[in-house]
Design a protein around this motif. Structure first.
Motif, PDB file in Angstrom:
ATOM      1  N   GLY A  26     -15.136 -25.301 -15.209  1.00 32.48           N
ATOM      2  CA  GLY A  26     -15.007 -23.855 -15.370  1.00 32.48           C
ATOM      3  C   GLY A  26     -14.921 -23.156 -14.025  1.00 32.48           C
ATOM      4  N   CYS A  27     -14.752 -21.851 -14.069  1.00 38.75           N
ATOM      5  CA  CYS A  27     -14.654 -21.039 -12.859  1.00 38.75           C
ATOM      6  C   CYS A  27     -15.544 -19.806 -13.066  1.00 38.75           C
ATOM      7  N   ASN A  28     -16.302 -19.497 -12.039  1.00 39.72           N
ATOM      8  CA  ASN A  28     -17.308 -18.437 -12.162  1.00 39.72           C
ATOM      9  C   ASN A  28     -16.766 -17.029 -12.003  1.00 39.72           C
ATOM     10  N   CYS A  30     -13.013 -14.540 -12.598  1.00 41.16           N
ATOM     11  CA  CYS A  30     -12.374 -13.735 -13.665  1.00 41.16           C
ATOM     12  C   CYS A  30     -12.521 -14.342 -15.062  1.00 41.16           C
ATOM     13  N   VAL A  31     -12.301 -15.650 -15.171  1.00 42.15           N
ATOM     14  CA  VAL A  31     -12.329 -16.258 -16.514  1.00 42.15           C
ATOM     15  C   VAL A  31     -13.724 -16.273 -17.119  1.00 42.15           C
ATOM     16  N   THR A  32     -14.735 -16.093 -16.260  1.00 42.95           N
ATOM     17  CA  THR A  32     -16.095 -15.922 -16.795  1.00 42.95           C
ATOM     18  C   THR A  32     -16.231 -14.524 -17.384  1.00 42.95           C
ATOM     19  N   VAL A  33     -15.709 -13.548 -16.641  1.00 39.77           N
ATOM     20  CA  VAL A  33     -15.819 -12.155 -17.105  1.00 39.77           C
ATOM     21  C   VAL A  33     -15.060 -11.961 -18.419  1.00 39.77           C
ATOM     22  N   CYS A  34     -13.905 -12.603 -18.544  1.00 39.73           N
ATOM     23  CA  CYS A  34     -13.139 -12.410 -19.795  1.00 39.73           C
ATOM     24  C   CYS A  34     -13.484 -13.490 -20.835  1.00 39.73           C
ATOM     25  N   GLU A  35     -14.575 -14.177 -20.590  1.00 37.97           N
ATOM     26  CA  GLU A  35     -15.164 -15.094 -21.579  1.00 37.97           C
ATOM     27  C   GLU A  35     -14.173 -16.143 -22.091  1.00 37.97           C
ATOM     28  N   ALA A  36     -13.396 -16.683 -21.124  1.00 37.91           N
ATOM     29  CA  ALA A  36     -12.434 -17.735 -21.497  1.00 37.91           C
ATOM     30  C   ALA A  36     -12.737 -19.049 -20.802  1.00 37.91           C
ATOM     31  N   GLY A  37     -13.326 -18.988 -19.580  1.00 40.09           N
ATOM     32  CA  GLY A  37     -13.447 -20.240 -18.830  1.00 40.09           C
ATOM     33  C   GLY A  37     -14.661 -20.338 -17.925  1.00 40.09           C
ATOM     34  N   GLY A  38     -15.731 -19.662 -18.286  1.00 44.67           N
ATOM     35  CA  GLY A  38     -16.963 -19.748 -17.491  1.00 44.67           C
ATOM     36  C   GLY A  38     -17.866 -20.859 -17.997  1.00 44.67           C
ATOM     37  N   GLU A  68     -17.689 -22.029  -8.281  1.00 40.95           N
ATOM     38  CA  GLU A  68     -17.722 -20.605  -7.961  1.00 40.95           C
ATOM     39  C   GLU A  68     -16.322 -19.999  -8.105  1.00 40.95           C
ATOM     40  N   ARG A  69     -15.331 -20.712  -7.543  1.00 41.23           N
ATOM     41  CA  ARG A  69     -13.916 -20.311  -7.681  1.00 41.23           C
ATOM     42  C   ARG A  69     -13.073 -21.574  -7.605  1.00 41.23           C
ATOM     43  N   ALA A  88      -9.334 -37.659 -16.062  1.00 37.77           N
ATOM     44  CA  ALA A  88      -8.628 -36.375 -16.205  1.00 37.77           C
ATOM     45  C   ALA A  88      -9.621 -35.238 -16.100  1.00 37.77           C
ATOM     46  N   VAL A  89      -9.089 -34.077 -15.741  1.00 35.59           N
ATOM     47  CA  VAL A  89      -9.899 -32.848 -15.693  1.00 35.59           C
ATOM     48  C   VAL A  89      -9.254 -31.831 -16.624  1.00 35.59           C
ATOM     49  N   VAL A  90     -10.086 -31.110 -17.381  1.00 33.29           N
ATOM     50  CA  VAL A  90      -9.600 -29.912 -18.078  1.00 33.29           C
ATOM     51  C   VAL A  90     -10.150 -28.726 -17.293  1.00 33.29           C
ATOM     52  N   SER A  91      -9.251 -27.975 -16.676  1.00 36.08           N
ATOM     53  CA  SER A  91      -9.686 -26.822 -15.887  1.00 36.08           C
ATOM     54  C   SER A  91      -9.586 -25.562 -16.735  1.00 36.08           C
ATOM     55  N   LEU A  92     -10.709 -24.841 -16.787  1.00 36.26           N
ATOM     56  CA  LEU A  92     -10.711 -23.576 -17.536  1.00 36.26           C
ATOM     57  C   LEU A  92     -10.471 -22.385 -16.606  1.00 36.26           C
ATOM     58  N   ALA A  93     -10.005 -22.671 -15.384  1.00 30.28           N
ATOM     59  CA  ALA A  93      -9.624 -21.583 -14.478  1.00 30.28           C
ATOM     60  C   ALA A  93      -8.264 -21.041 -14.907  1.00 30.28           C
ATOM     61  N   CYS A  94      -7.847 -19.948 -14.277  1.00 26.16           N
ATOM     62  CA  CYS A  94      -6.491 -19.432 -14.528  1.00 26.16           C
ATOM     63  C   CYS A  94      -5.476 -20.441 -13.981  1.00 26.16           C
ATOM     64  N   GLY A  95      -4.210 -20.172 -14.201  1.00 24.24           N
ATOM     65  CA  GLY A  95      -3.162 -21.087 -13.748  1.00 24.24           C
ATOM     66  C   GLY A  95      -3.181 -21.326 -12.246  1.00 24.24           C
ATOM     67  N   VAL A  96      -3.705 -20.377 -11.503  1.00 25.17           N
ATOM     68  CA  VAL A  96      -3.808 -20.538 -10.044  1.00 25.17           C
ATOM     69  C   VAL A  96      -4.797 -21.657  -9.721  1.00 25.17           C
TER      70      VAL A  96
END
Ligand code: SF4
Ligand code: SF4
Length: 222
Positions: A26-28, A30-38, A68-69, A88-96
Motif C-alpha cells: 500500500g501507499c500512505n 493519496c490512496v490512503t486518503v481516498c480509501e483505495a490503497g492504504g 510512506e510513498r 509478485a507484488v500487488v501495488s495499491l499505489a496510483c499508476g505512478v
C-alpha cells in the motif's frame, strides 16, 4: 490528491493466481486518503486473497506492507532487502507508484491493485471530484479559480457551450456546468468584467497532449 478506486478482486486474482509468494504493497499518501490503497485496504485485500486461495486448496504466502510513498526512491528502498523473496507484488499505489516500483525492481512483476482516476478533492466521505488535469500552464487566475479544463466536459476556455441548462453540464447532468460556476463566482467577487476578457489560444504542448513531460529544477537540484 490523486484519486483512485479499488480494482475488482477478480482482476487482481487473474494476474497473480499462479504465484506462491505475493507482497501486497500500500501507499500512505493519496490512496490512503481516498480509501483505495492504504494500510486498511492492504489488510482487506490480503485477507480476501488468503481466503480465496485457501478455498482453492492452494498454499500461497501473502505478506503486507504500506510504504510512506511509492513515488519516491527513499521509501521504495525499504523493500530492497526483501523484494527478491516474492514472486509478485500487488501495488495499491496510483499508476505512478506502480511504475516507479517496477523501474526499481525489474525482476519482479508488479500488478496494479487500483484504477487511478484523477487529481481531485474529497467533497465528502466517499465522494471525490476532479479539479486539475496538470495542463502545465495554469489559467485559474482568469477563471475565478475554477478550472474549465478539468471541470468542463468540453474543456471550453471562453464561456459555456449551448447545452448548459439550469447550471448543469449537458454531458453529465449530475455535474455542475463549470462555466456556470465560473460566472457565479465572478459575480460574487464583483469581477464579472473578467468574463469579457478572452482567454488566448492555449499552448497545449505543456499539457499531456504535448507528450510525456519532465520537470527539471536546477534550484532544487543544487
Ligand atoms: S488550469 Fe491547468 S494547472 Fe490550473 S487547475 Fe486547470 S488543469 Fe490544473
Ligand atoms: S454544459 Fe458547461 S461544463 Fe458542460 S460542456 Fe457545456 S460549458 Fe462545459
Amino acid at each position: 490528491m490523486i484519486v483512485a478506486e479499488k480494482k475488482p478482486i477478480e482482476e487482481i486474482i487473474e494476474g497473480i493466481k499462479d504465484y506462491q509468494k505475493i507482497l501486497i504493497a500500500g501507499c500512505n499518501e493519496c490512496v490512503t486518503v481516498c480509501e483505495a490503497g492504504g494500510k486498511k485496504e492492504v489488510g482487506i485485500l490480503a485477507s480476501a486473497l488468503r481466503m480465496y486461495f485457501m478455498n482453492q486448496g492452494k498454499t500461497v504466502e501473502i505478506d503486507e506492507i504500506t510504504l510512506e510513498r511509492q513515488c519516491d526512491h527513499e521509501y521504495l528502498e525499504e523493500i530492497r532487502d526483501s523484494i527478491d523473496k516474492y514472486d509478485a507484488v500487488v501495488s495499491l499505489a496510483c499508476g505512478v507508484g506502480v511504475q516507479f516500483m517496477a523501474e526499481k525492481y525489474p525482476r519482479v512483476p508488479i500488478y496494479p491493485g487500483v484504477n487511478t482516476r484523477f487529481m481531485g478533492v474529497t467533497e465528502e466521505r466517499g465522494v471525490w471530484t476532479e479539479r486539475c488535469q496538470a495542463c502545465g500552464e495554469c489559467i485559474l487566475a482568469k477563471t475565478a479559480s475554477i478550472c474549465p479544463i478539468s471541470r468542463c466536459a468540453k474543456r471550453l476556455l471562453n464561456g459555456p457551450c449551448g447545452g448548459s441548462t439550469n447550471g448543469k453540464c449537458e454531458i453529465n447532468k449530475d455535474l455542475d456546468c463549470a462555466w456556470q460556476l465560473i460566472i457565479d463566482r465572478l459575480k460574487a467577487l464583483g469581477k464579472l468584467e473578467d468574463y469579457e476578457k478572452l482567454i488566448p489560444i492555449k499552448d497545449w504542448s505543456k499539457d499531456r497532449a504535448g507528450g510525456p513531460r519532465k520537470v527539471v529544477r536546477e534550484d532544487v537540484r543544487q
